[in-house]
Design an enzyme around this catalytic site. Structure first.
Site: not given
Length: 695
Positions: A416, A438-441, A443, A445, A485
């Site tokens: 990321e 891919q997922f806000a979770d 972000i 890194p 997720h």
């Protein structure tokens, strides 16, 4: 392509006399500068600085061989690189003293933190203080050079390269591996120039590093490595000449590991005598007397060399006196170049064209990106799993790789930080990246690059380097996604100044904001609620919309009234305003059916910059305000909205501003019963509206 003979000739060729003369002059200037700064430390220590003392030979050998179409990322000890590309001591001193005419940042950032965009010099995108963070943006530059070359959008007479200058200590940063991985994987025209002086700050290499960067880099197949004595100008020059010829012709990456001494302080604020016991040994490896002896052995006289040193010392002293007298920035200069001006300042195009098909929100995004890529060959899309095999885990990029090819739509490794940070470099080359986390979770890194590099590029380069990028981030709870997720992260993003954050709640806004994000010269994060993509959740049919036309764009920072209250209800004091965004729009719409004509719903559409005027107007109009968010409410974006309403509309309020939010817990559980208990829904919104209606 350079032949083996040509490359061998580069390695063994004599260095031209005019090059040696120029290098000596610049090395004398660099040394005179570091000596002067130390002699005047009571003045220069006001603003922290470091110098290239001990690193001059390799820095000059590298920088003096660059062309105006090349890119270089110096780091904070690299003032010799800046002299090597043609800058004058006076210009560097303007930054040393944080003066108004500092050519890099207008007095905003530290010494030797350059950002340069001159036609006759190599380009330097914004450089931060965060150690090692320049590696990913520099890889982004190299990837942008590669892409723009292959598309015929960049055709310099001599193929461009990018040099990432970095200290060996920084090579232990985790993000460095992402840059090395992509350089090797994509065979980028990138040179990592690693200066190894055996120290971090007070930590020596033997106590904090298992190996040096040369050993580390050999683990990346396709990345060629050179190890040299960086105090030897001849060896440094010839090695860099060979590497540069190879990279320009064969378009592949190198790492040059140069051993150098650390003769100066770590910075002016961290003194070498506090913790070092190797100063005498390092002084023996000083490149300046070594280069002087080399020149004496090759025909120069002591008189000539000393004359150059005397002249450089006088020039540096004169430049310093001039810089001391230069103007400081004015208070009003603080407010310039926070954002680059955007061309999308009002709604344009047709939102609901006649005969347009009702389209899912996810497909409105897909069509927006497709149209952008059709119209703009500099646009490309990359991220995890967006390539041809899958087209995104939510099918949000379906068919794009097949339409535009694997060089314009491609998968990245799971990294990321690279996905986000590379956009700084890509944008600097003229490419226009659209990327996906891919997922806000996941972000987190990438936040280091988003905050340190991307968000500050325009402001700290004093307007020279806007970092145009669209960063797509699926967000929100949907279908028992569980703790990894389902997260909402808008409050964190809203606190990063220098980026814009949009959050569409329907297909038309999705397309309009995606277009606006692309044409905006600033970085824009597009938060896309997974639960609205397909309108499968009860009550979210309104997320589908007729597909807007090709020209449709929505200005960033402008809210919309998603549902109006009746004038009679407003006049009688029977109405309420719900301020929300994303899924909250549909919870509010469902709940409001209990109070026909009495609930206005303001859909923010943009998290940052926030449409404070529309929020304040809605609060003043209705006197009762409910803020609905999917996040927990503590220390959040929603709380800031409530505070702003209290400031701007307090005398108009008939009740305290209320916030309905998720429960204040660390994560959203996987179990559907627990998930439902944690996050808001229409029933909970209805209860909150009812309580406010009683005032």
């Amino acid at each position: 392509m350079a032949t083996a003979t040509e490359k061998r000739n580069v390695k063994t060729s004599a260095i031209e006399k005019n090059i040696l003369e120029s290098a000596w002059r610049k090395m004398c200037s660099a040394r005179a500068m570091s000596d002067l700064y130390e002699a005047n430390k009571e003045v220069t220590a006001k603003y922290v600085h470091a110098s290239s003392r001990g690193h001059e030979a390799i820095q000059l050998a590298a920088s003096m061989q660059l062309n105006a179409d090349d890119f270089v990322f110096p780091y904070y000890r690299d003032d010799s690189i800046l002299l090597g590309i043609g800058m004058e001591p006076y210009e560097l001193m303007l930054q040393l003293l944080a003066k108004k005419d500092d050519p890099f940042s207008g007095g905003r950032t530290y010494y030797s933190h350059p950002s340069l965009r001159r036609d006759d010099m190599p380009k330097i995108p914004h450089n931060s203080s965060a150690t090692g963070m320049q590696a990913i943006p520099s890889a982004g530059v190299a990837m942008g050079i590669q892409y723009m070359e292959r598309k015929g959008l960049r055709n310099p007479k001599v193929p461009s390269v990018c040099i990432c200058s970095i200290g060996d200590a920084a090579m232990t940063e985790g993000e460095i591996s992402e840059a090395l991985q992509m350089a090797a994987l994509k065979q980028l025209p990138l040179i990592f120039l690693v200066q190894d002086n055996e120290w971090d700050i007070s930590a020596s290499a033997d106590e904090v590093r298992a190996n040096d960067s040369a050993w580390y880099a050999r683990g990346f197949k396709g990345l060629e490595v050179r190890s040299i004595d960086g105090t030897d100008f001849e060896e440094s020059w010839n090695t860099m000449a060979e590497v540069l010829v190879t990279v320009r012709s064969e378009r592949r990456p190198f790492l040059v590991h140069a051993k150098v001494p650390l003769l100066g302080h770590h910075t002016s604020g961290v003194r070498k005598e506090w913790y070092r016991d190797d100063l005498e040994e390092h002084e023996k490896r000083d490149p300046l007397p070594r280069f002087r002896n080399y020149l004496l052995e090759n025909g120069w006289s002591e008189t000539d060399l000393d004359a150059v040193m005397d002249e450089a010392t006088k020039t540096v002293a004169t430049d310093y006196d001039r810089a001391l007298e230069a103007d400081d920035p004015k208070p009003e200069d603080l407010f310039t170049n926070d954002f680059a001006p955007t061309p999308i300042t009002e709604e344009r195009g047709t939102r609901h064209p006649a005969g347009a098909e009702t389209t899912l929100m996810v497909d409105c995004a897909l069509f927006a990106v497709q149209e952008i890529m059709e119209d703009h060959p500099e646009a490309l899309l990359y991220g995890q799993d967006v390539g041809g095999r899958l087209g995104g885990v939510f099918r949000e990029a379906a068919t794009l790789a097949k339409k535009f090819g694997d060089d314009r739509v491609f998968n990245t490794p799971i990294m990321e930080a690279f996905i986000i940070g590379s956009t700084v470099g890509m944008a600097a080359t003229g490419a226009r990246p659209i990327v996906e986390v891919q997922f806000a979770d996941y972000i987190w890194p990438g936040l280091n690059q988003l905050f340190t590099e991307l968000s500050r590029s325009y402001y700290l380069s004093d307007g020279k380097w806007p970092a145009s990028a669209v960063i797509r981030v699926p967000i929100g709870a949907y279908g028992s996604g569980g703790p990894y997720h389902s997260s909402s992260v808008e409050s964190v993003l809203a606190n990063i100044r220098g980026i814009k954050v949009v959050y569409p709640s329907n297909g038309a806004d999705m397309k309009g904001l995606m277009k606006a994000a692309y044409y905006d010269p600033n970085p824009v994060v597009v938060l896309e609620h997974k639960g609205l993509y397909w309108s499968k959740i009860k009550g979210t049919a309104g997320a589908k919309s007729p597909l807007p036309d090709r020209d449709y764009a929505v200005p960033i920072g402008v809210a919309r009234v998603a549902q109006e209250a009746d004038e009679a209800a407003v006049a009688n004091g029977e109405s309420i305003a719900v301020i929300t965004y994303g899924m909250g729009v549909y919870w509010a719409m469902t709940a409001s059916k209990q109070w026909p004509g009495k609930v206005e719903i303001l859909d923010l559409r943009t998290i940052s910059p926030l449409d404070e005027d529309s929020i304040a107007a809605s609060a003043k109009k209705h006197g009762r305000v409910l803020v609905v968010t999917e996040e927990p409410s503590g220390c959040t974006f929603a709380k800031s909205i409530a505070g702003m309403i209290q400031e701007r509309a307090f005398e108009h309020l008939d009740a305290p501003v209320r916030i309905l939010a998720a429960e204040d817990l660390p994560a959203i559980p996987l179990n559907s019963t627990l998930e439902e208990a944690m996050i808001p829904n229409a029933e909970k919104v209805g209860e909150a509206i009812e309580s406010l209606m009683k005032y």
